[in-house]
Design an enzyme around this catalytic site. Structure first.
Site, PDB file in Angstrom:
ATOM      1  N   ASP A 208       0.824  -1.210   0.000  1.00  0.00           N
ATOM      2  CA  ASP A 208       0.000   0.000   0.000  1.00  0.00           C
ATOM      3  C   ASP A 208       0.863   1.268   0.000  1.00  0.00           C
ATOM      4  O   ASP A 208       1.879   1.318   0.687  1.00  0.00           O
ATOM      5  CB  ASP A 208      -0.868  -0.025   1.263  1.00  0.00           C
ATOM      6  CG  ASP A 208      -1.907   1.063   1.280  1.00  0.00           C
ATOM      7  OD1 ASP A 208      -2.785   1.060   0.419  1.00  0.00           O
ATOM      8  OD2 ASP A 208      -1.836   1.934   2.172  1.00  0.00           O
ATOM      9  N   GLU A 260      14.267 -14.718   1.346  1.00  0.00           N
ATOM     10  CA  GLU A 260      14.659 -15.738   2.333  1.00  0.00           C
ATOM     11  C   GLU A 260      13.712 -16.933   2.279  1.00  0.00           C
ATOM     12  O   GLU A 260      14.049 -18.031   2.703  1.00  0.00           O
ATOM     13  CB  GLU A 260      14.574 -15.169   3.762  1.00  0.00           C
ATOM     14  CG  GLU A 260      15.574 -14.091   4.094  1.00  0.00           C
ATOM     15  CD  GLU A 260      15.208 -13.386   5.413  1.00  0.00           C
ATOM     16  OE1 GLU A 260      14.398 -13.916   6.204  1.00  0.00           O
ATOM     17  OE2 GLU A 260      15.724 -12.269   5.623  1.00  0.00           O
TER      18      GLU A 260
HETATM   19  O1  TEU Z   1      -4.512   4.199  -1.688  1.00  0.00           O
HETATM   20  C1  TEU Z   1      -3.651   5.253  -1.931  1.00  0.00           C
HETATM   21  C2  TEU Z   1      -3.962   6.129  -3.092  1.00  0.00           C
HETATM   22  O2  TEU Z   1      -3.090   6.857  -3.463  1.00  0.00           O
HETATM   23  C3  TEU Z   1      -5.272   6.248  -3.798  1.00  0.00           C
HETATM   24  O3  TEU Z   1      -5.664   5.262  -4.631  1.00  0.00           O
HETATM   25  C4  TEU Z   1      -6.353   6.855  -2.946  1.00  0.00           C
HETATM   26  O4  TEU Z   1      -7.179   5.922  -2.343  1.00  0.00           O
HETATM   27  C5  TEU Z   1      -7.247   7.764  -3.732  1.00  0.00           C
HETATM   28  O5  TEU Z   1      -6.467   8.654  -4.445  1.00  0.00           O
HETATM   29  C6  TEU Z   1      -8.146   8.539  -2.794  1.00  0.00           C
HETATM   30  O6  TEU Z   1      -9.186   9.098  -3.486  1.00  0.00           O
HETATM   31  C7  TEU Z   1      -4.192   3.227  -0.750  1.00  0.00           C
HETATM   32  C8  TEU Z   1      -5.367   2.287  -0.581  1.00  0.00           C
HETATM   33  O7  TEU Z   1      -5.607   1.642  -1.808  1.00  0.00           O
HETATM   34  C9  TEU Z   1      -6.542   3.056  -0.069  1.00  0.00           C
HETATM   35  O8  TEU Z   1      -7.703   2.273   0.029  1.00  0.00           O
HETATM   36  C10 TEU Z   1      -6.174   3.603   1.299  1.00  0.00           C
HETATM   37  O9  TEU Z   1      -7.205   4.427   1.770  1.00  0.00           O
HETATM   38  C11 TEU Z   1      -4.864   4.401   1.251  1.00  0.00           C
HETATM   39  O10 TEU Z   1      -3.845   3.754   0.521  1.00  0.00           O
HETATM   40  C12 TEU Z   1      -4.325   4.609   2.652  1.00  0.00           C
HETATM   41  O11 TEU Z   1      -3.838   3.435   3.181  1.00  0.00           O
END
Ligand code: TEU
Ligand code: CA
Length: 561
Positions: A208, A260
């Protein structure tokens, strides 16, 4: 690349499961791990090779699991650690690989580490997060240490803590404090946690917002000029915050950890482990995540440009060509049309199922790893939910003052709930997601009568049947899962045509993205249709005129020539 030599992650198709919305096994209206296990056979029938499971770890769920409070335990509404182990084992038993979702950038502000870190400037975990003193305006008003904006752009990246009288960094939402990856104990703890899951047999991870992990040590300002990264407009240039050298180096360190666990047997849970990065940046930057200075990093990175692009032959052709040039073999593009954050692809093309069938054909036949989001295979669409009813915290930050009428007209949905409604298994009121008399955590979409797995499974003309056919073909034909891609010249601007080849095995794909019927001339006398988006796609063999394919508006064909 020969079939046998390619590691599994190069030839696989990934299916994203969003646990809260996939299947509710115990009737509380919330999807859970046992629910996923029950439906694993659907994924086998669909023909995917890998599941990526969005976070199900202990969490206050303010960002639906992307705010982790304990990486080593399962949120009670999703099940238990035993259920997680059963999920891994049952997937493996069916030949499926399993990727879990790692949120390394931040934790929940309710994670005990942060609660402790925030409590004073001297506690054991005081430096586990990124803390900094701010500045003050002449009048005494507090100012954050620098100009950094959060990934949501409209808010700042720093949050004030009354307890510590300091600012903490939060690259996404205010309740998601960024971990300090420079701290050796943080690294040790996180790497150990990763090893624990790998030890349980997980085949890898989706990472993420990986690009946001480490910022400039000296907290220097970002360049205030607006820019575009990975199709996402930004109010400032993230030159001190995004894709820093240290973050890219971390990709290599993580790679060493997962390596690993590479075993000798190429079977689920025993072979190579894979890392798939959610990163946004130029092709040069994305390539550095894969290998930097000769050091291997992530195995795959999402390419989001296709997802963000408007449907159109020229646009898609240009993107395919640029991905081929920028990520040549042994690198692989990773194609994705939708996910739990972005507009459903069928909605993006105005609900036009013919266009969705063209997209399915391209996705499943291009060179690279296709990623399918749950429900995409049955043509699930956005379900409009007003901003004020959002569970999703993002609209509260980015759309506080947006009038509902304006929100309705946007293509990119601000309320991500709209793409997270329950997976439609049946036509029942509870869509087979939960019992009919239970209220699911998000409302069911209105198209459940036609858009469900049950009805589409028995209909050979359904989108689901097309996905199954295409993925079966992809798994069967080395040209499709391991071959090279060569763009073919076309007589019409509305056409996209390419040839996939692996040794002697070749497959040709043609798509008509125009509003008129078009003919594609193959130049050879014999041919066969391996798959087509509809019955009206026809192949005519002819000795003198050569074989040609009739392509009605918004149709596609996979051919053996
Ligand atoms: O998403 C990060 C991200 O940059 C985007 O896709 C974001 O959700 C979007 O621009 C907002 O409108 C990731 C995850 O996929 C998302 O669900 C989480 O909320 C976010 O990270 C935080 O962990
Ligand atoms: Ca449940």
């Amino acid at each position: 690349m020969s079939d046998q030599a390619a590691p599994w992650w190069k030839t696989t198709t990934i299916y994203q499961v969003y646990p809260r919305s996939f299947a509710d096994s115990n009737g509380d209206g919330i999807g859970d791990l046992p629910g996923i296990i029950v439906h694993l056979d659907h994924l086998v029938d669909l023909g995917v090779g890998t599941i990526w499971v969005s976070p199900f770890f202990a969490s206050p769920q303010r960002d639906i699991g992307y705010d982790v409070a304990d990486y080593r335990s399962v949120a009670p509404e999703y099940g238990t650690l035993d259920d997680a182990q059963t999920l891994i084992d049952e997937a493996h038993r069916r030949g499926l690989r399993v990727l879990f979702d790692l949120v390394l950038n931040h934790t929940s502000d309710e994670h005990p580490w942060f609660v402790e870190s925030r409590s004073s400037r001297t506690n054991d975990k005081a430096d586990w997060y990124v803390w900094a003193d701010g500045r003050t305006w002449p009048g005494g008003k507090k100012r954050p240490p620098n100009n950094w904006r959060s990934e949501l752009q409209v808010s700042k990246a720093w949050q004030w803590s009354d307890e510590r009288e300091q600012w903490y960094l939060a690259s996404f939402l205010s309740f998601q404090p960024d971990l300090n990856w420079r701290h050796p104990e943080v690294r040790t703890e996180m790497f150990d946690m990763i090893r624990t899951w790998l030890g349980r047999g997980v085949d890898g991870f989706r990472l993420d917002i990986f690009g946001s992990i480490m910022q400039d040590l000296h907290l220097r300002n970002n360049d205030p000029r607006p820019t575009l990264t990975g199709g996402i407009p930004r109010l400032q240039t993230p030159n001190r915050t995004l894709n820093t050298d240290e973050t890219i180096a971390l990709a290599g360190d993580l790679r060493a950890v997962v390596d690993e666990f590479t075993g000798d047997i190429d079977e689920p849970g025993k072979g190579e482990r894979a890392l798939l990065g959610e990163v946004f940046g130029s092709p040069e930057v994305l390539r550095r995540y894969l290998t930097d200075g000769g050091r291997p990093g992530l195995h795959l990175v999402f390419l989001f440009d296709f997802l963000a692009a408007r449907y159109g032959a020229k646009r898609y052709r240009d993107l395919i060509v640029s991905f081929e040039e920028e990520f040549p073999a042994p690198m692989l593009p990773t194609y994705v049309l939708e996910n739990h954050d972005r507009t459903r692809s069928l909605s993006r093309v105005g609900g036009d199922l013919d266009k969705a069938r063209v997209l399915a054909t391209l996705l499943c036949t291009l060179r690279g790893v296709p990623v399918i989001y749950q429900g995409q295979e049955i043509g699930m669409t956005n379900r409009y939910i007003p901003l004020r009813e959002a569970n999703d915290p993002v609209p509260g930050v980015v759309a506080k003052h947006l009038p509902e009428a304006a929100n309705k007209r946007l293509t990119e949905r601000l309320n991500r709930d709209e793409v997270r409604t329950p997976m439609q298994w049946t036509a029942d009121p509870g869509v087979g997601f939960c019992p009919d008399d239970v209220t699911p955590w998000l409302p069911v979409n209105d198209d459940r009568i036609t858009r469900n797995v049950d009805i589409q499974s028995t209909d050979p003309t359904s989108l689901l049947s097309l996905y199954r056919e295409l993925l079966t073909l992809r798994a069967l034909r080395p040209a499709l899962h391991a071959g090279s891609l060569r763009m073919l010249t076309v007589e019409s601007d509305a056409l996209i045509a390419y040839e996939r080849a692996d040794g002697d095995d070749t497959v040709t794909v043609v798509a008509n993205l125009g509003d008129d019927t078009t003919v594609y001339r193959t130049g050879v006398s014999k041919g066969a249709l391996l798959s087509a988006t509809g019955d009206d796609v026809e192949l005519f063999e002819g000795e003198r005129s050569g074989t040609h394919v009739h392509l009605p508006p918004h149709s596609a064909a996979v051919l053996e020539l």
